[in-house]
Motif scaffolding. Structure first.
Motif, short mmCIF file in Angstrom:
data_model
loop_
_atom_site.label_atom_id
_atom_site.label_comp_id
_atom_site.label_asym_id
_atom_site.label_seq_id
_atom_site.Cartn_x
_atom_site.Cartn_y
_atom_site.Cartn_z
N GLU A 114 0.86 -1.19 0.00
CA GLU A 114 0.00 0.00 0.00
C GLU A 114 0.89 1.24 0.00
O GLU A 114 0.99 1.98 0.97
CB GLU A 114 -0.93 -0.05 1.22
N ARG A 150 -1.72 -10.86 3.75
CA ARG A 150 -3.18 -10.92 3.86
C ARG A 150 -3.82 -9.73 3.16
O ARG A 150 -4.85 -9.86 2.49
CB ARG A 150 -3.58 -10.94 5.34
N GLU A 151 -3.21 -8.57 3.33
CA GLU A 151 -3.73 -7.36 2.69
C GLU A 151 -3.71 -7.52 1.16
O GLU A 151 -4.63 -7.09 0.45
CB GLU A 151 -2.91 -6.15 3.11
N GLU A 152 -2.66 -8.15 0.65
CA GLU A 152 -2.56 -8.38 -0.79
C GLU A 152 -3.66 -9.32 -1.27
O GLU A 152 -4.28 -9.10 -2.32
CB GLU A 152 -1.19 -8.96 -1.13
N LEU A 153 -3.94 -10.37 -0.50
CA LEU A 153 -4.97 -11.33 -0.89
C LEU A 153 -6.36 -10.69 -0.86
O LEU A 153 -7.20 -10.94 -1.74
CB LEU A 153 -4.93 -12.54 0.04
N VAL A 154 -6.60 -9.86 0.16
CA VAL A 154 -7.89 -9.15 0.21
C VAL A 154 -8.04 -8.21 -0.98
O VAL A 154 -9.11 -8.14 -1.62
CB VAL A 154 -8.01 -8.36 1.54
N HIS A 155 -6.96 -7.51 -1.33
CA HIS A 155 -6.98 -6.61 -2.49
C HIS A 155 -7.31 -7.40 -3.76
O HIS A 155 -8.15 -6.97 -4.57
CB HIS A 155 -5.63 -5.92 -2.64
N ALA A 157 -8.86 -10.28 -4.03
CA ALA A 157 -10.24 -10.77 -3.97
C ALA A 157 -11.22 -9.66 -4.33
O ALA A 157 -12.21 -9.90 -5.04
CB ALA A 157 -10.53 -11.32 -2.58
N ARG A 158 -10.96 -8.46 -3.84
CA ARG A 158 -11.84 -7.33 -4.16
C ARG A 158 -11.82 -7.04 -5.65
O ARG A 158 -12.87 -6.77 -6.25
CB ARG A 158 -11.40 -6.09 -3.37
N GLN A 159 -10.63 -7.08 -6.27
CA GLN A 159 -10.53 -6.80 -7.70
C GLN A 159 -11.32 -7.83 -8.51
O GLN A 159 -12.02 -7.48 -9.47
CB GLN A 159 -9.06 -6.81 -8.13
N ASN A 205 3.50 -12.81 7.50
CA ASN A 205 2.59 -12.15 6.56
C ASN A 205 3.28 -11.73 5.27
O ASN A 205 2.94 -10.71 4.67
CB ASN A 205 1.93 -10.93 7.24
N TRP A 209 0.58 -16.15 -0.75
CA TRP A 209 0.19 -16.93 -1.92
C TRP A 209 1.43 -17.43 -2.66
O TRP A 209 1.53 -18.60 -3.04
CB TRP A 209 -0.67 -16.06 -2.86
#
Length: 262
Positions: A114, A150-155, A157-159, A205, A209
């Motif tokens: 980020e 985790r933040e990358e995976l959430v990003h 998933a949102r995309q 963290n 992936w």
């Protein structure tokens, strides 16, 4: 002190065998290194910057395609304000002082995380170096900044969720490559090796992936003391391992024999 002749010989040995395509390093132990010496924690980070320079140079010399350094995590923002400010100053100092060397050595600078959360006085030289090195064809040096796996995976998933909502992809047709295309590391080679310094046995963290089939090495040395020889020894250790990816040793041997005959 490392002996230049011995290091050069070690580099040549490493070059003779298959290298990992992409190495990630969790640079741990700066603060404890300083505290053990009665120094402010920031001095450990400053000494750690010297390790960044040295490891980057040797990685480029041996011919790595990609090196990713975990420089500042999403969780590091919670550290004391004075330490965070000092880390930002050191990051800017690195980006400015290494500008010419990165360009002269054909390195392409990349950043994941980020990044918009970084202060402007860091983002400006970071973006300048990213743009000016974008066409370099040598090693990709990626700085993980304000980064969290985790933040990358959430990003990601949102995309993908947005793409589904727009009707661009059906949920049941989403494949691994679709998810990978939304990760901040898209375009980088597969992660083959992760090294963590300071003797801690955690992945903290980092590249969750991407680490699925990576080899892991936990080095019992603090990052400020992790220099050329330590890094080369890690590459040698990787080269001694058998990469099976779910296959058996016998299958791997057959594949290697077939490749040798081809």
């Amino acid at each position: 002190m490392e002996r230049p002749a011995a290091i050069s010989a070690l580099e040549q040995q490493v070059k003779l065998r298959a290298l990992p395509r992409h190495v990630g390093i969790i640079m741990d132990g700066n603060g404890r290194w300083a505290e053990m010496r009665g120094l402010p924690r920031l001095e450990g980070h400053r000494e750690g910057s010297a390790s960044v320079r040295e490891v980057t140079r040797v990685a480029r010399r041996v011919g790595l395609s990609a090196l990713t350094l975990y420089a500042f995590s999403s969780q590091n923002w919670a550290r004391p304000a004075e330490e965070v400010a000092g880390l930002m100053d050191l990051l800017r100092e690195f980006l400015v002082s290494e500008y010419s060397e990165i360009l002269d050595n054909g390195i392409r600078l990349n950043a994941i995380g980020e990044v918009d959360k970084l202060p402007r006085f860091v983002r400006d030289p970071l973006e300048r170096l990213r743009v000016d090195s974008a066409h370099n064809q040598g090693m990709v040096l990626t700085l993980a900044l304000s980064y969290g796996g985790r933040e990358e995976l959430v990003h990601a998933a949102r995309q993908l969720a947005h793409a589904v909502a727009r009707g661009e992809v059906a949920p049941e047709r989403i494949a691994e490559q679709d998810f990978e295309a939304q990760l901040w590391t898209r375009g980088l080679p597969p992660l083959d090796l992760v090294v963590r310094t300071s003797g801690e046995f955690r992945i903290s963290n980092f590249l969750l992936w991407q680490m699925a089939y990576a080899e892991l090495i936990f080095a019992d040395v603090a990052w400020p003391d992790f220099r050329s020889e330590a890094f080369l020894r890690c590459l040698q250790q990787y080269q001694q391992r058998e990469r099976r990816f779910g296959l058996t040793s016998a299958q791997i041997q057959v594949e290697e024999t077939q490749r040798a005959k081809a």
